[in-house]
Design a protein around this motif. Structure first.
Motif, mmCIF file in Angstrom:
data_model
loop_
_atom_site.group_PDB
_atom_site.id
_atom_site.type_symbol
_atom_site.label_atom_id
_atom_site.label_comp_id
_atom_site.label_asym_id
_atom_site.label_seq_id
_atom_site.Cartn_x
_atom_site.Cartn_y
_atom_site.Cartn_z
ATOM 1 N N SER A 87 40.540 30.597 5.384
ATOM 2 C CA SER A 87 39.829 31.681 4.880
ATOM 3 C C SER A 87 40.490 32.442 3.607
ATOM 4 C CB SER A 87 39.241 32.813 5.715
ATOM 5 O OG SER A 87 38.429 33.669 5.164
ATOM 6 N N LYS A 110 29.667 36.877 -0.998
ATOM 7 C CA LYS A 110 31.237 36.595 -1.023
ATOM 8 C C LYS A 110 31.823 37.659 -0.205
ATOM 9 C CE LYS A 110 31.010 34.019 -5.325
ATOM 10 N NZ LYS A 110 31.601 33.978 -6.814
ATOM 11 N N SER A 165 32.281 34.740 5.894
ATOM 12 C CA SER A 165 32.430 33.280 6.116
ATOM 13 C C SER A 165 31.715 33.101 7.481
ATOM 14 C CB SER A 165 33.700 32.899 5.999
ATOM 15 O OG SER A 165 34.652 33.356 6.844
ATOM 16 N N THR A 196 31.164 25.034 7.686
ATOM 17 C CA THR A 196 31.564 26.422 7.455
ATOM 18 C C THR A 196 31.423 26.658 5.920
ATOM 19 O OG1 THR A 196 33.900 25.849 6.584
ATOM 20 C CG2 THR A 196 33.801 26.155 8.871
ATOM 21 N N TYR A 197 30.835 27.959 5.721
ATOM 22 C CA TYR A 197 30.440 28.303 4.570
ATOM 23 C C TYR A 197 30.752 29.693 4.354
ATOM 24 C CZ TYR A 197 26.388 29.185 7.541
ATOM 25 O OH TYR A 197 25.420 29.579 8.516
ATOM 26 N N VAL A 198 30.356 30.438 2.772
ATOM 27 C CA VAL A 198 30.529 31.497 2.673
ATOM 28 C C VAL A 198 29.255 32.293 1.922
ATOM 29 C CG1 VAL A 198 31.678 33.154 0.843
ATOM 30 C CG2 VAL A 198 33.065 31.393 2.049
ATOM 31 N N ALA A 239 36.887 28.734 1.677
ATOM 32 C CA ALA A 239 36.810 28.275 2.889
ATOM 33 C C ALA A 239 37.055 26.760 2.898
ATOM 34 C CB ALA A 239 35.357 28.520 3.394
ATOM 35 N N LYS A 263 33.694 26.795 -1.097
ATOM 36 C CA LYS A 263 32.959 27.821 -0.416
ATOM 37 C C LYS A 263 32.337 27.208 0.816
ATOM 38 C CE LYS A 263 33.551 31.210 -3.611
ATOM 39 N NZ LYS A 263 34.462 30.335 -4.537
ATOM 40 N N THR A 308 36.685 39.133 3.252
ATOM 41 C CA THR A 308 36.722 37.516 2.939
ATOM 42 C C THR A 308 35.556 37.196 1.932
ATOM 43 O OG1 THR A 308 36.599 35.402 4.277
ATOM 44 C CG2 THR A 308 34.809 37.007 4.851
#
Length: 301
Positions: free
Chosen positions: A98, A51, A54, A45-47, A83, A30, A79
């Motif tokens: 993604s 959820k 992103s 990068t992150y979610v 990630a 994630k 999305t």
């Protein structure tokens, strides 16, 4: 935290809240981090925890501190399940993969870092597959010699087997094209079932990717494979090989690769502490293809 390495000692700076008020999904795959050597920036990068979206942030490291630019949305349409990010040093581009919810599949973005503004401009995304992709098994690396990216994922359309595909970045268009996906290893099919965790790194010794994963069907044992050779955008994979005991957890990725050759994993039996094993590929194939081979001059005879 930012660390400084001296011999076998790491000195760490102060912990930094990167995402601010945005809660981040805790499972592995994630969050992801890459370094841009062209601008000297890091890309995180992150979610989010629900959820659904992103995000990315661009950071500037100074000593043992890092400052980040504003949070920017990468993908907010279906999305949130996974990630992974890497940096293409040939084209000077960020490549972000993604894993998207349900049948939205796997989507890849190519972006350009603006170091002065700590931002990224993204091109039009490319769909790799449109069937369900398992979130914990998404990973990507850049292959320096081949000047391409290597992406792994689990696709429910092929009975949850770990798959590998090679992408070529078009820097001028901020886009990417992919070859044909293949199974990530040869041998017993059940050993390629990787619903719970997988990782890929570029091995600088063999100049080819090395993979590791938790084989969910095969008693959650650890397996690895490697790329034997590459022809254009089609990899020839080595055998899926057992390396470790039952993994610690099926809900987070228990496998990580360090510098291509060391596999870090967390076993169920014996200890709750992570272990590592060093792997050496048995065969190193010189990667001669029509793309990187010019010929031999008769002056050499």
């Amino acid at each position: 935290k930012v660390g400084s390495l001296s011999g076998n000692t790491i000195t760490l700076g102060t912990e930094i809240n990167v995402t601010g008020t945005t809660q981040v999904a805790w499972e592995t795959a994630k969050t992801s981090l890459a370094f841009d050597p062209d601008t000297g920036k890091i890309i995180f990068t992150y979610v989010n925890s629900s959820k659904t979206t992103s995000y990315c942030k661009v950071g500037t490291v100074s000593g043992l501190n890092v400052t980040f630019g504003a949070e920017a949305t990468i993908d907010a349409s279906g999305t949130g399940t996974g990630a992974a990010v890497t940096y293409d040093t040939q084209n000077n581009k960020v490549v972000f993969a993604s894993a998207r919810t349900g049948s939205n599949g796997l989507r890849v973005y190519v972006g350009t870092v603006n170091g002065g503004a700590n931002t990224i401009s993204w091109g039009t995304p490319v769909d790799v597959v449109t069937s369900t992709v398992t979130p914990h098994t998404l990973d990507i690396c850049y292959m320096t010699e081949q000047q391409k990216v290597f992406l792994i994922f689990v696709n429910t359309a092929v009975n949850d087997r770990l798959r590998a595909v090679i992408g070529t970045v078009n820097g001028g268009a901020n886009s990417i094209s992919f070859g044909t996906a293949v199974d990530a290893g040869t041998g017993t099919v059940a050993n390629l079932d990787a619903l719970s965790g997988a990782s890929v790194e570029y091995d600088t010794f063999s100049s080819l990717p090395v993979l590791a994963w938790e084989a969910t069907t095969s008693s959650q044992y650890g397996f690895m494979s490697y790329v034997k050779s590459i022809s254009g955008t089609v990899p020839t994979m080595g055998p899926a090989t057992y390396f470790g005991d039952q993994m610690q957890s099926a809900s987070v990725c228990p496998v990580n690769l360090v510098s291509g050759s060391k596999i870090i994993y967390s076993p169920i039996n014996g200890t709750s502490q992570p272990k590592y094993v060093t792997v050496t590929t048995a065969v190193v194939t010189t990667n001669v293809t029509s793309e990187n081979y010019i010929g031999v001059s008769d002056g050499n005879y």
